[in-house]
Scaffold this active site. Structure first.
Site, PDB file in Angstrom:
ATOM      1  N   SER A 380       0.852  -1.181   0.000  1.00 33.01           N
ATOM      2  CA  SER A 380       0.000   0.000   0.000  1.00 33.01           C
ATOM      3  C   SER A 380       0.888   1.230   0.000  1.00 33.01           C
ATOM      4  O   SER A 380       1.725   1.408   0.881  1.00 33.01           O
ATOM      5  CB  SER A 380      -0.915   0.007   1.235  1.00 33.01           C
ATOM      6  N   ARG A 451      -8.415   6.043  -1.159  1.00 35.22           N
ATOM      7  CA  ARG A 451      -8.151   4.616  -1.265  1.00 35.22           C
ATOM      8  C   ARG A 451      -7.009   4.204  -0.341  1.00 35.22           C
ATOM      9  O   ARG A 451      -7.047   3.158   0.304  1.00 35.22           O
ATOM     10  CB  ARG A 451      -7.806   4.243  -2.708  1.00 35.22           C
ATOM     11  N   TYR A 454      -8.224   3.919   3.182  1.00 34.55           N
ATOM     12  CA  TYR A 454      -9.008   2.706   3.393  1.00 34.55           C
ATOM     13  C   TYR A 454      -8.101   1.489   3.505  1.00 34.55           C
ATOM     14  O   TYR A 454      -8.314   0.606   4.333  1.00 34.55           O
ATOM     15  CB  TYR A 454     -10.006   2.508   2.240  1.00 34.55           C
ATOM     16  N   GLU A 455      -7.067   1.444   2.636  1.00 35.12           N
ATOM     17  CA  GLU A 455      -6.118   0.332   2.737  1.00 35.12           C
ATOM     18  C   GLU A 455      -5.481   0.283   4.126  1.00 35.12           C
ATOM     19  O   GLU A 455      -5.351  -0.781   4.746  1.00 35.12           O
ATOM     20  CB  GLU A 455      -5.024   0.474   1.677  1.00 35.12           C
ATOM     21  N   LEU A 456      -5.091   1.461   4.609  1.00 38.20           N
ATOM     22  CA  LEU A 456      -4.417   1.519   5.907  1.00 38.20           C
ATOM     23  C   LEU A 456      -5.367   1.101   7.030  1.00 38.20           C
ATOM     24  O   LEU A 456      -5.031   0.270   7.880  1.00 38.20           O
ATOM     25  CB  LEU A 456      -3.887   2.926   6.158  1.00 38.20           C
TER      26      LEU A 456
END
Length: 556
Positions: A380, A451, A454-456
């Site tokens: 990420s 995005r 959200y990944e984190l």
């Protein structure tokens, strides 16, 4: 047993039994016992009518006792072959006599019951006899005496005689009588606790503590011989203790080391331990000589016109002192060992990463087998696609996957490279993180896209709450303020942060790649170590990023 002193012969004298006058009786279960009424009570019966009825009190009612093979009424006796716990109770007959029988449970771990004994207290120095119970006087009955449950000196007489009591005679004595009846052997016991009090000092034998002895020693060694004498319970005025060397008196010790003779005798000392008196004296031998090996060192104890001696001899021993070089070597090793241990711990801590990687390579350890995961890590990049510095993008999309995948055999999932446009981005991110063993987050202070956030947050939830995925943080550039990151990120261990140091971290064998591999799952692979990242042709070999796949809104 609560027997009274009056004892009468029963009418059945031919049977050899006595009828003790007693009101309350204690007896052990499983033993022979009898009740009887006194001969004088027979006047209440008419001549010729000699049938006696025995009764037992049952809830206030007198019930007639019926004879069985175990309970027998014979003349003026009620016999139990043997008595049982259920026989406890109140007994009577047509006479005015009544009895209370208490049957006690037998102690399985001892030869007596502490509630079934009498106590006799006597003074030391007097004579005394212990008498067995009067339950049987048949001459053929076998009698055995026990002291503290051990057979006592093969005594088989009805009385145990002591000419002169001492404190050592105190103990618990049990007399056991074996009685034969209808082909079976029954027993009856009587237990007496004898307490001998030492009101006056006991007559003791003057003695020197210890016997004649030989002491192993070496030439030139110092020896101190000790002699101690026991005097008894008082200190005689004429008590003396001294040493002789071949029947000659040694010199006295002066207390000045440089003026001490080679062999000297210390001062005479008196000791009292409790109510016992001792005397002691030491003989010092500065350096043992060969001549001393042939001497007799005799300790003499005299008191109350009595004399005791103890002879001590010296002999060469087989043991030798350690050579100086061996002793020195041992001392050096004893000092060095803690230092070596501390150094070993320090090395293990400082080079733990190298040691773990070496262990993985040797053992071919594989943490990825059969765990259901498809990727070793999901990468990420916490920045927008349009980055102010192309170096960050090149690191995330080229350098990182090239080294980990081509050189170390890991399989990465990179959103910009592996996710096709047009799908549900949220579902894709969640699915790919689930399929990955690690979540690699490249930290940057550049603009954070929706995005990336959200990944984190999704990765943090799986690491801290679900504990399914471990997070690896790569600090690409030094970050002074982490306020742009979620607060829950501070809960991650600091040891899971790897710092990129530009050119210093580029070589494949640099500390950066070792630390990163240490945090990645163990995976057997043939390591392809190439000298430097700059030597690789990125244009032809590196993974190519998608042109527009990084913008969350555009993909959605």
């Amino acid at each position: 047993i609560g027997w009274l002193s009056n004892v009468f012969f029963s009418p059945s004298l031919s049977k050899g039994k006595l009828c003790p006058l007693r009101a309350s009786i204690d007896v052990l279960e499983g033993e022979y016992f009898f009740l009887c009424y006194l001969e004088s009570m027979q006047e209440h019966f008419q001549e010729g009518a000699y049938t006696i009825n025995w009764y037992k009190d049952n809830a206030g009612k007198q019930e007639l006792i019926k004879e069985t093979h175990r309970i027998v009424s014979q003349m003026n006796f009620l016999e139990f072959w043997p008595v049982e716990l259920g026989d406890s109770g109140h007994y009577s007959n047509l006479t005015i006599q009544k009895w209370t029988l208490n049957v006690l449970e037998r102690n399985k771990s001892s030869c007596f019951n502490k509630n079934h004994l009498t106590t006799e207290i006597k003074n030391a120095g007097t004579g005394h006899s212990l008498k067995c119970s009067d339950l049987s006087v048949n001459e053929n009955d076998s009698i055995t005496w026990y002291k503290d449950c051990k057979s006592y000196e093969n005594e088989t007489e009805r009385e145990l005689d002591f000419e002169t009591l001492t404190v050592q005679h105190s103990g618990i004595y049990t007399c056991k009588i074996l009685i034969s009846h209808e082909g079976k052997i029954y027993q009856s016991t009587n237990t007496i606790k004898l307490v001998v009090e030492a009101d006056a000092p006991e007559a003791v034998t003057l003695e020197i503590v210890g016997r004649h002895e030989e002491i192993e020693t070496e030439i030139g060694k110092e020896e101190i011989l000790n002699c101690t004498g026991f005097l008894g319970y008082y200190m005689p005025e004429d008590a003396s203790l001294y040493w002789l060397i071949n029947q000659e008196f040694p010199e006295k010790c002066t207390g000045i080391p440089e003026n001490e003779p080679s062999i000297c005798e210390e001062e005479f000392k008196k000791l009292q331990l409790g109510n016992k008196f001792y005397v002691t004296r030491l003989l010092q031998i500065k350096k043992v000589t060969d001549e001393d090996m042939h001497h007799n060192f005799t300790c003499m104890l005299q008191a109350d016109e009595r004399t005791q001696i103890k002879i001590v001899k010296l002999k060469k021993g087989n043991t030798r002192d350690l050579p100086v070089h061996i002793f020195t070597t041992g001392m050096v090793l004893a000092v060095l060992f803690p230092c070596v241990a501390v150094a070993a711990v320090f090395v293990c801590v400082m080079f733990r990463v190298d040691l773990v990687l070496f262990y993985r390579n040797i053992c071919r350890r594989d943490d990825t087998a059969r765990d259901g995961k498809e990727y070793d890590a999901f990468v990420s990049c916490l920045k927008d696609c349009i980055s102010p510095t192309e170096e960050e993008r090149e690191f995330a999309l080229k350098i990182l996957p090239m080294i980990l995948e081509e050189n170390f055999g890991y399989k990465l999932c990179i959103f910009e490279r592996d996710v096709s446009p047009g799908g549900a981005v949220v579902d894709d991110i969640h699915s790919f993180i689930d399929k990955s063993r690690r979540l690699i987050i490249i930290l940057s202070q550049n603009y954070i896209s929706d995005r990336a956030i959200y990944e984190l947050e999704s990765g943090l939830h799986k690491a801290l709450v679900e504990r399914k995925t471990k997070i690896i943080l790569i600090e690409y550039m030094p970050i002074s303020d982490y306020s742009f990151l979620p607060e829950s990120l501070s809960l991650l261990p600091s040891k899971r942060v790897v710092k990129w140091k530009k050119d210093k971290s580029l070589p494949v064998n640099s500390r950066f790649w070792k630390n990163l591999r240490y945090l990645m799952p163990a995976k057997p692979t043939k390591i392809n170590i190439k000298g430097h990242y700059n030597n690789l042709d990125l244009g032809s070999q590196g993974p190519q990023p998608r042109t527009k796949g990084c913008d969350f809104n555009e993909v959605a």
